[in-house]
Design a protein around this motif. Sequence first.
Motif, short mmCIF file in Angstrom:
data_model
loop_
_atom_site.label_atom_id
_atom_site.label_comp_id
_atom_site.label_asym_id
_atom_site.label_seq_id
_atom_site.Cartn_x
_atom_site.Cartn_y
_atom_site.Cartn_z
N GLY A 8 0.82 -1.22 0.00
CA GLY A 8 0.00 0.00 0.00
C GLY A 8 0.84 1.25 0.00
O GLY A 8 0.54 2.23 -0.68
N LEU A 9 1.95 1.23 0.73
CA LEU A 9 2.86 2.37 0.76
C LEU A 9 3.48 2.60 -0.61
O LEU A 9 3.58 3.73 -1.08
N ALA A 10 3.87 1.54 -1.28
CA ALA A 10 4.46 1.66 -2.62
C ALA A 10 3.44 2.21 -3.61
O ALA A 10 3.76 3.05 -4.45
N ALA A 11 2.21 1.77 -3.52
CA ALA A 11 1.15 2.28 -4.41
C ALA A 11 0.91 3.76 -4.17
O ALA A 11 0.72 4.54 -5.11
N CYS A 12 0.93 4.18 -2.91
CA CYS A 12 0.73 5.59 -2.57
C CYS A 12 1.87 6.44 -3.13
O CYS A 12 1.65 7.50 -3.69
N GLN A 13 3.11 5.96 -2.97
CA GLN A 13 4.26 6.68 -3.50
C GLN A 13 4.20 6.77 -5.01
O GLN A 13 4.54 7.80 -5.59
N SER A 14 3.75 5.71 -5.66
CA SER A 14 3.65 5.70 -7.10
C SER A 14 2.62 6.74 -7.57
O SER A 14 2.86 7.47 -8.53
N THR A 15 1.49 6.82 -6.89
CA THR A 15 0.46 7.80 -7.21
C THR A 15 0.98 9.22 -7.00
O THR A 15 0.76 10.10 -7.82
N LEU A 16 1.68 9.44 -5.90
CA LEU A 16 2.27 10.75 -5.61
C LEU A 16 3.26 11.13 -6.70
O LEU A 16 3.23 12.25 -7.21
N GLN A 17 4.13 10.21 -7.08
CA GLN A 17 5.14 10.50 -8.11
C GLN A 17 4.48 10.80 -9.45
O GLN A 17 4.89 11.73 -10.14
N LEU A 40 10.66 14.73 -24.19
CA LEU A 40 11.57 13.59 -24.34
C LEU A 40 11.45 12.60 -23.19
O LEU A 40 11.46 11.39 -23.40
N ARG A 41 11.38 13.12 -21.96
CA ARG A 41 11.32 12.26 -20.78
C ARG A 41 10.78 13.06 -19.61
O ARG A 41 11.04 14.25 -19.49
N ALA A 42 10.06 12.42 -18.75
CA ALA A 42 9.60 13.03 -17.50
C ALA A 42 9.65 11.96 -16.43
O ALA A 42 9.11 10.87 -16.61
N GLY A 43 10.35 12.26 -15.34
CA GLY A 43 10.48 11.27 -14.28
C GLY A 43 11.17 11.86 -13.07
O GLY A 43 11.31 13.08 -12.95
N PRO A 44 11.64 11.00 -12.18
CA PRO A 44 12.29 11.47 -10.96
C PRO A 44 13.48 12.38 -11.28
O PRO A 44 14.19 12.16 -12.26
N GLY A 45 13.65 13.38 -10.44
CA GLY A 45 14.74 14.32 -10.62
C GLY A 45 16.00 13.90 -9.90
O GLY A 45 16.06 12.80 -9.33
#
Length: 110
Positions: A8-17, A40-45
């Motif tokens: 559940g924590l991983a799913a929450c983090q994924s939604t937040l990201q 070109l790309r969008a993701g974690p900084g």
Amino acid sequence: LVAGFFGGLAACQSTLQRGRVAVCRRALPAVAPQPGIRLLRAGPGPATDTVRVDYAEGNRQHWLTCRFDAGSTLLALATEGSSLSGPALYMLKRFYLDTPDAAAGDPANQ
């Protein structure tokens, strides 16, 4: 029980990201309003609580980085050339990012 908690924590983090990436991506047309911008790309900084969006304008590649609080509130936005001032960031958030125009102009939808 523990596996369910971490799942559940991983799913929450994924939604937040995903939400953070969408906010940063939607800021692109306001920061780089030239026609022909390609995502070109969008993701974690590069740092915690940041998102990086790479884009191309013609043959030149550019980037912008958005910094967030622990949630999804945008705190800062910077490009390779400059950072948005506090008033400019306020205007971006207040009068653009929360509008239907920002959702329609999202480069991921182009």
